[in-house]
Design a protein around this motif. Structure first.
Motif, mmCIF file in Angstrom:
data_model
loop_
_atom_site.group_PDB
_atom_site.id
_atom_site.type_symbol
_atom_site.label_atom_id
_atom_site.label_comp_id
_atom_site.label_asym_id
_atom_site.label_seq_id
_atom_site.Cartn_x
_atom_site.Cartn_y
_atom_site.Cartn_z
ATOM 1 N N GLY A 183 -108.488 -20.224 -1.258
ATOM 2 C CA GLY A 183 -109.164 -19.607 -0.128
ATOM 3 C C GLY A 183 -109.575 -18.197 -0.492
ATOM 4 O O GLY A 183 -110.010 -17.935 -1.613
ATOM 5 N N GLU A 184 -109.389 -17.280 0.431
ATOM 6 C CA GLU A 184 -109.750 -15.884 0.192
ATOM 7 C C GLU A 184 -108.536 -15.108 -0.328
ATOM 8 O O GLU A 184 -107.554 -14.940 0.400
ATOM 9 C CB GLU A 184 -110.249 -15.249 1.495
ATOM 10 N N PRO A 185 -108.579 -14.633 -1.582
ATOM 11 C CA PRO A 185 -107.468 -13.820 -2.096
ATOM 12 C C PRO A 185 -107.480 -12.432 -1.443
ATOM 13 O O PRO A 185 -108.518 -11.959 -0.980
ATOM 14 C CB PRO A 185 -107.737 -13.724 -3.591
ATOM 15 N N ASP A 186 -106.337 -11.792 -1.432
ATOM 16 C CA ASP A 186 -106.203 -10.456 -0.861
ATOM 17 C C ASP A 186 -105.023 -9.763 -1.543
ATOM 18 O O ASP A 186 -104.289 -10.377 -2.302
ATOM 19 C CB ASP A 186 -105.972 -10.544 0.649
ATOM 20 N N MET A 187 -104.873 -8.490 -1.256
ATOM 21 C CA MET A 187 -103.743 -7.720 -1.771
ATOM 22 C C MET A 187 -102.955 -7.197 -0.576
ATOM 23 O O MET A 187 -103.548 -6.725 0.393
ATOM 24 C CB MET A 187 -104.232 -6.531 -2.601
ATOM 25 N N ASP A 188 -101.610 -7.278 -0.664
ATOM 26 C CA ASP A 188 -100.793 -6.730 0.423
ATOM 27 C C ASP A 188 -100.602 -5.222 0.211
ATOM 28 O O ASP A 188 -101.151 -4.636 -0.727
ATOM 29 C CB ASP A 188 -99.464 -7.476 0.565
ATOM 30 N N ASP A 189 -99.834 -4.589 1.075
ATOM 31 C CA ASP A 189 -99.629 -3.140 1.015
ATOM 32 C C ASP A 189 -98.925 -2.678 -0.265
ATOM 33 O O ASP A 189 -99.033 -1.526 -0.648
ATOM 34 C CB ASP A 189 -98.811 -2.665 2.226
ATOM 35 N N GLU A 190 -98.209 -3.596 -0.916
ATOM 36 C CA GLU A 190 -97.493 -3.265 -2.150
ATOM 37 C C GLU A 190 -98.298 -3.613 -3.399
ATOM 38 O O GLU A 190 -97.808 -3.490 -4.510
ATOM 39 C CB GLU A 190 -96.155 -3.997 -2.173
ATOM 40 N N GLY A 191 -99.545 -4.102 -3.206
ATOM 41 C CA GLY A 191 -100.399 -4.443 -4.341
ATOM 42 C C GLY A 191 -100.164 -5.844 -4.879
ATOM 43 O O GLY A 191 -100.645 -6.179 -5.947
ATOM 44 N N LYS A 192 -99.412 -6.660 -4.131
ATOM 45 C CA LYS A 192 -99.145 -8.028 -4.564
ATOM 46 C C LYS A 192 -100.291 -8.939 -4.125
ATOM 47 O O LYS A 192 -100.806 -8.816 -3.019
ATOM 48 C CB LYS A 192 -97.829 -8.529 -3.955
ATOM 49 N N LEU A 193 -100.665 -9.846 -5.006
ATOM 50 C CA LEU A 193 -101.725 -10.804 -4.717
ATOM 51 C C LEU A 193 -101.257 -11.801 -3.668
ATOM 52 O O LEU A 193 -100.158 -12.351 -3.760
ATOM 53 C CB LEU A 193 -102.086 -11.538 -6.017
ATOM 54 N N VAL A 194 -102.090 -12.015 -2.644
ATOM 55 C CA VAL A 194 -101.771 -12.936 -1.561
ATOM 56 C C VAL A 194 -102.939 -13.904 -1.407
ATOM 57 O O VAL A 194 -104.097 -13.476 -1.367
ATOM 58 C CB VAL A 194 -101.555 -12.175 -0.231
ATOM 59 N N PHE A 195 -102.633 -15.204 -1.330
ATOM 60 C CA PHE A 195 -103.670 -16.211 -1.161
ATOM 61 C C PHE A 195 -103.703 -16.717 0.274
ATOM 62 O O PHE A 195 -102.662 -16.850 0.919
ATOM 63 C CB PHE A 195 -103.430 -17.401 -2.100
ATOM 64 N N GLU A 196 -104.893 -17.028 0.756
ATOM 65 C CA GLU A 196 -105.060 -17.591 2.103
ATOM 66 C C GLU A 196 -104.389 -18.959 2.196
ATOM 67 O O GLU A 196 -103.717 -19.268 3.173
ATOM 68 C CB GLU A 196 -106.556 -17.709 2.410
ATOM 69 N N ASN A 197 -104.577 -19.807 1.177
ATOM 70 C CA ASN A 197 -103.963 -21.135 1.123
ATOM 71 C C ASN A 197 -102.789 -21.094 0.148
ATOM 72 O O ASN A 197 -102.939 -20.648 -0.987
ATOM 73 C CB ASN A 197 -104.967 -22.184 0.646
ATOM 74 N N ILE A 198 -101.629 -21.560 0.567
ATOM 75 C CA ILE A 198 -100.445 -21.549 -0.289
ATOM 76 C C ILE A 198 -100.575 -22.639 -1.349
ATOM 77 O O ILE A 198 -100.690 -23.818 -1.018
ATOM 78 C CB ILE A 198 -99.162 -21.761 0.533
ATOM 79 N N PRO A 199 -100.576 -22.254 -2.621
ATOM 80 C CA PRO A 199 -100.711 -23.246 -3.691
ATOM 81 C C PRO A 199 -99.567 -24.258 -3.702
ATOM 82 O O PRO A 199 -98.405 -23.914 -3.474
ATOM 83 C CB PRO A 199 -100.696 -22.403 -4.969
ATOM 84 N N GLU A 200 -99.926 -25.508 -3.969
ATOM 85 C CA GLU A 200 -98.951 -26.591 -4.103
ATOM 86 C C GLU A 200 -99.263 -27.350 -5.387
ATOM 87 O O GLU A 200 -100.395 -27.795 -5.585
ATOM 88 C CB GLU A 200 -99.023 -27.541 -2.917
ATOM 89 N N CYS A 201 -98.279 -27.498 -6.249
ATOM 90 C CA CYS A 201 -98.457 -28.212 -7.511
ATOM 91 C C CYS A 201 -98.762 -29.681 -7.221
ATOM 92 O O CYS A 201 -98.005 -30.341 -6.500
ATOM 93 C CB CYS A 201 -97.198 -28.099 -8.359
ATOM 94 N N PRO A 202 -99.847 -30.212 -7.781
ATOM 95 C CA PRO A 202 -100.172 -31.613 -7.553
ATOM 96 C C PRO A 202 -99.205 -32.576 -8.261
ATOM 97 O O PRO A 202 -99.130 -33.747 -7.910
ATOM 98 C CB PRO A 202 -101.590 -31.758 -8.104
#
Length: 64
Positions: free
Chosen positions: A19-38
């Motif tokens: 989905g849309e990636p973003d950065m939190d207040d601590e600079g950590k990468l946050v994804f809109e959709n939570i990845p799930e290993c197929p």
């Protein structure tokens, strides 16, 4: 956005629509959709592959 990831549990490499990636207040990468290993179905255990790191760098630099 589709990002190349590696499962932190089983090591499987896969592409995932985060989905849309973003950065939190601590600079950590946050994804809109939570990845799930197929392969093993582990959730939120993803690691960026070298390709994925390049994709995220391109996204970040394009977002400045």
């Amino acid at each position: 956005m589709i990002v190349n990831l590696k499962c932190g549990e089983c090591g499987h490499v896969y592409d995932f629509d985060v989905g849309e990636p973003d950065m939190d207040d601590e600079g950590k990468l946050v994804f809109e959709n939570i990845p799930e290993c197929p392969k093993c179905k582990a959730r939120d255990k993803e690691l960026l592959t070298e390709k994925g790191q390049g994709q995220m760098t391109t996204w970040y630099l394009g977002d400045l």
